[in-house]
Design a protein around this motif. Sequence first.
Motif, PDB file in Angstrom:
ATOM      1  N   GLY A   1      -9.871 -40.991  35.412  1.00 21.04           N
ATOM      2  CA  GLY A   1      -8.595 -41.691  35.388  1.00 21.04           C
ATOM      3  C   GLY A   1      -7.446 -40.854  34.830  1.00 21.04           C
ATOM      4  N   ILE A   2      -7.781 -39.741  34.181  1.00 21.84           N
ATOM      5  CA  ILE A   2      -6.763 -38.839  33.627  1.00 21.84           C
ATOM      6  C   ILE A   2      -7.006 -37.460  34.230  1.00 21.84           C
ATOM      7  CG2 ILE A   2      -5.770 -37.797  31.570  1.00 21.84           C
ATOM      8  CD1 ILE A   2      -6.891 -40.167  29.964  1.00 21.84           C
ATOM      9  N   LYS A   3      -6.151 -37.050  35.112  1.00 15.21           N
ATOM     10  CA  LYS A   3      -6.311 -35.763  35.804  1.00 15.21           C
ATOM     11  C   LYS A   3      -5.813 -34.614  34.930  1.00 15.21           C
ATOM     12  CE  LYS A   3      -7.786 -37.849  39.456  1.00 15.21           C
ATOM     13  NZ  LYS A   3      -9.222 -37.971  39.614  1.00 15.21           N
ATOM     14  N   SER A   4      -6.596 -33.543  34.856  1.00 21.68           N
ATOM     15  CA  SER A   4      -6.178 -32.340  34.138  1.00 21.68           C
ATOM     16  C   SER A   4      -5.916 -31.229  35.161  1.00 21.68           C
ATOM     17  CB  SER A   4      -7.243 -31.919  33.119  1.00 21.68           C
ATOM     18  OG  SER A   4      -8.445 -31.562  33.758  1.00 21.68           O
ATOM     19  N   PRO A   5      -5.182 -30.193  34.781  1.00 24.46           N
ATOM     20  CA  PRO A   5      -4.757 -29.168  35.747  1.00 24.46           C
ATOM     21  C   PRO A   5      -5.879 -28.504  36.549  1.00 24.46           C
ATOM     22  CG  PRO A   5      -3.536 -28.923  33.721  1.00 24.46           C
ATOM     23  CD  PRO A   5      -4.592 -29.963  33.464  1.00 24.46           C
TER      24      PRO A   5
ATOM     25  N   PHE B   1      -3.829 -21.317  27.443  1.00 22.19           N
ATOM     26  CA  PHE B   1      -4.558 -21.871  28.581  1.00 22.19           C
ATOM     27  C   PHE B   1      -3.824 -23.081  29.161  1.00 22.19           C
ATOM     28  CE2 PHE B   1      -7.375 -19.846  25.611  1.00 22.19           C
ATOM     29  CZ  PHE B   1      -8.125 -19.006  26.413  1.00 22.19           C
ATOM     30  N   ASP B   2      -3.925 -23.245  30.477  1.00 16.19           N
ATOM     31  CA  ASP B   2      -3.276 -24.381  31.131  1.00 16.19           C
ATOM     32  C   ASP B   2      -4.100 -25.653  31.033  1.00 16.19           C
ATOM     33  OD1 ASP B   2      -5.242 -23.506  32.954  1.00 16.19           O
ATOM     34  OD2 ASP B   2      -4.116 -24.252  34.660  1.00 16.19           O
ATOM     35  N   ALA B   3      -5.366 -25.535  30.671  1.00 15.61           N
ATOM     36  CA  ALA B   3      -6.234 -26.702  30.556  1.00 15.61           C
ATOM     37  C   ALA B   3      -7.303 -26.438  29.498  1.00 15.61           C
ATOM     38  CB  ALA B   3      -6.892 -26.998  31.902  1.00 15.61           C
ATOM     39  N   ILE B   4      -7.757 -27.500  28.860  1.00 20.09           N
ATOM     40  CA  ILE B   4      -8.777 -27.369  27.825  1.00 20.09           C
ATOM     41  C   ILE B   4     -10.059 -26.806  28.418  1.00 20.09           C
ATOM     42  CG2 ILE B   4     -10.154 -28.622  26.111  1.00 20.09           C
ATOM     43  CD1 ILE B   4      -7.760 -30.655  26.011  1.00 20.09           C
ATOM     44  N   GLU B   5     -10.366 -27.163  29.669  1.00 24.52           N
ATOM     45  CA  GLU B   5     -11.586 -26.629  30.290  1.00 24.52           C
ATOM     46  C   GLU B   5     -11.523 -25.111  30.456  1.00 24.52           C
ATOM     47  OE1 GLU B   5      -9.501 -29.014  33.705  1.00 24.52           O
ATOM     48  OE2 GLU B   5      -9.791 -29.236  31.553  1.00 24.52           O
ATOM     49  N   CYS B   6     -10.335 -24.558  30.658  1.00 23.85           N
ATOM     50  CA  CYS B   6     -10.192 -23.093  30.722  1.00 23.85           C
ATOM     51  C   CYS B   6     -10.498 -22.474  29.356  1.00 23.85           C
ATOM     52  CB  CYS B   6      -8.793 -22.696  31.178  1.00 23.85           C
ATOM     53  SG  CYS B   6      -8.500 -22.960  32.939  1.00 23.85           S
ATOM     54  N   LEU B   7     -10.009 -23.128  28.299  1.00 21.77           N
ATOM     55  CA  LEU B   7     -10.304 -22.671  26.935  1.00 21.77           C
ATOM     56  C   LEU B   7     -11.812 -22.676  26.691  1.00 21.77           C
ATOM     57  CD1 LEU B   7      -9.543 -22.176  23.820  1.00 21.77           C
ATOM     58  CD2 LEU B   7      -9.679 -24.660  23.655  1.00 21.77           C
TER      59      LEU B   7
ATOM     60  N   HIS C   1      -2.355 -31.103  28.432  1.00 25.29           N
ATOM     61  CA  HIS C   1      -3.681 -30.506  28.575  1.00 25.29           C
ATOM     62  C   HIS C   1      -3.762 -29.031  28.194  1.00 25.29           C
ATOM     63  CE1 HIS C   1      -4.080 -34.122  31.133  1.00 25.29           C
ATOM     64  NE2 HIS C   1      -5.277 -34.123  30.593  1.00 25.29           N
ATOM     65  N   ALA C   2      -2.688 -28.445  27.714  1.00 23.52           N
ATOM     66  CA  ALA C   2      -2.678 -27.027  27.359  1.00 23.52           C
ATOM     67  C   ALA C   2      -3.576 -26.769  26.140  1.00 23.52           C
ATOM     68  CB  ALA C   2      -1.256 -26.572  27.060  1.00 23.52           C
ATOM     69  N   ALA C   3      -3.894 -25.504  25.910  1.00 19.19           N
ATOM     70  CA  ALA C   3      -4.718 -25.112  24.765  1.00 19.19           C
ATOM     71  C   ALA C   3      -4.413 -23.663  24.414  1.00 19.19           C
ATOM     72  CB  ALA C   3      -6.199 -25.285  25.101  1.00 19.19           C
ATOM     73  N   GLN C   4      -4.848 -23.238  23.240  1.00 19.69           N
ATOM     74  CA  GLN C   4      -4.664 -21.850  22.860  1.00 19.69           C
ATOM     75  C   GLN C   4      -5.567 -21.500  21.682  1.00 19.69           C
ATOM     76  OE1 GLN C   4      -0.474 -22.853  20.918  1.00 19.69           O
ATOM     77  NE2 GLN C   4      -0.827 -20.678  20.892  1.00 19.69           N
ATOM     78  N   TYR C   5      -5.802 -20.194  21.546  1.00 16.89           N
ATOM     79  CA  TYR C   5      -6.434 -19.720  20.321  1.00 16.89           C
ATOM     80  C   TYR C   5      -5.812 -18.398  19.922  1.00 16.89           C
ATOM     81  CZ  TYR C   5      -9.698 -16.765  23.129  1.00 16.89           C
ATOM     82  OH  TYR C   5     -10.266 -15.856  23.990  1.00 16.89           O
ATOM     83  N   VAL C   6      -5.983 -18.092  18.633  1.00 18.24           N
ATOM     84  CA  VAL C   6      -5.479 -16.851  18.064  1.00 18.24           C
ATOM     85  C   VAL C   6      -6.655 -16.178  17.377  1.00 18.24           C
ATOM     86  CG1 VAL C   6      -3.792 -15.803  16.502  1.00 18.24           C
ATOM     87  CG2 VAL C   6      -3.245 -17.962  17.647  1.00 18.24           C
ATOM     88  N   THR C   7      -6.850 -14.896  17.674  1.00 17.42           N
ATOM     89  CA  THR C   7      -7.932 -14.164  17.019  1.00 17.42           C
ATOM     90  C   THR C   7      -7.545 -13.846  15.578  1.00 17.42           C
ATOM     91  OG1 THR C   7      -7.125 -11.964  17.597  1.00 17.42           O
ATOM     92  CG2 THR C   7      -8.555 -13.079  19.219  1.00 17.42           C
ATOM     93  N   LYS C   8      -8.522 -13.446  14.794  1.00 14.63           N
ATOM     94  CA  LYS C   8      -8.248 -13.068  13.406  1.00 14.63           C
ATOM     95  C   LYS C   8      -7.347 -11.840  13.323  1.00 14.63           C
ATOM     96  CE  LYS C   8     -12.253 -15.256  11.376  1.00 14.63           C
ATOM     97  NZ  LYS C   8     -13.541 -15.102  10.708  1.00 14.63           N
TER      98      LYS C   8
END
Length: 153
Positions: free
Chosen positions: A106-110, A61-67, A47-54
Amino acid sequence: MSFKLLQPFIGIVIILLTISCKVEPEAIEYGKDQCSFCVMNIVDKTHAAQYVTKKGKQFKFDAIECLVNDLNEKNEQDLAVILVADYGNPGNMIDAKTATYLISTGIKSPMGANLSAVVTLEKALELQQQYLGDIYAWEPLKKNTFPIINEIY
């Protein structure tokens, strides 16, 4: 001081500037890196996520919802890369804009929004058959607001 003596220093400065401005994602160090939104340790490879600025600044992020919550406060045009974990292939990061998302209890995220990403719509439909839930593409997903259920404050 002559120009010949300055050439090596100028070369080193140019190399350092080039290296420091790389606009590509760094690997998430699970168990060490902290979420840029909620400050929890990132431990879940599904469920992790990330972004990089230009400009090359990394946000993980620990979860997509945080992103998604973090992006509500940002201009997406300033970002070079946006990645989310592929639920079907833990640890593998995929393009957030082309991923398909499933929100399923049915699928728990952090952080409790039960939001997962997969590479294709077909994979999302398979998960939906098993776990139920709603399927989203990137643009409709961003319109959701995700309450942070597991707040640490």
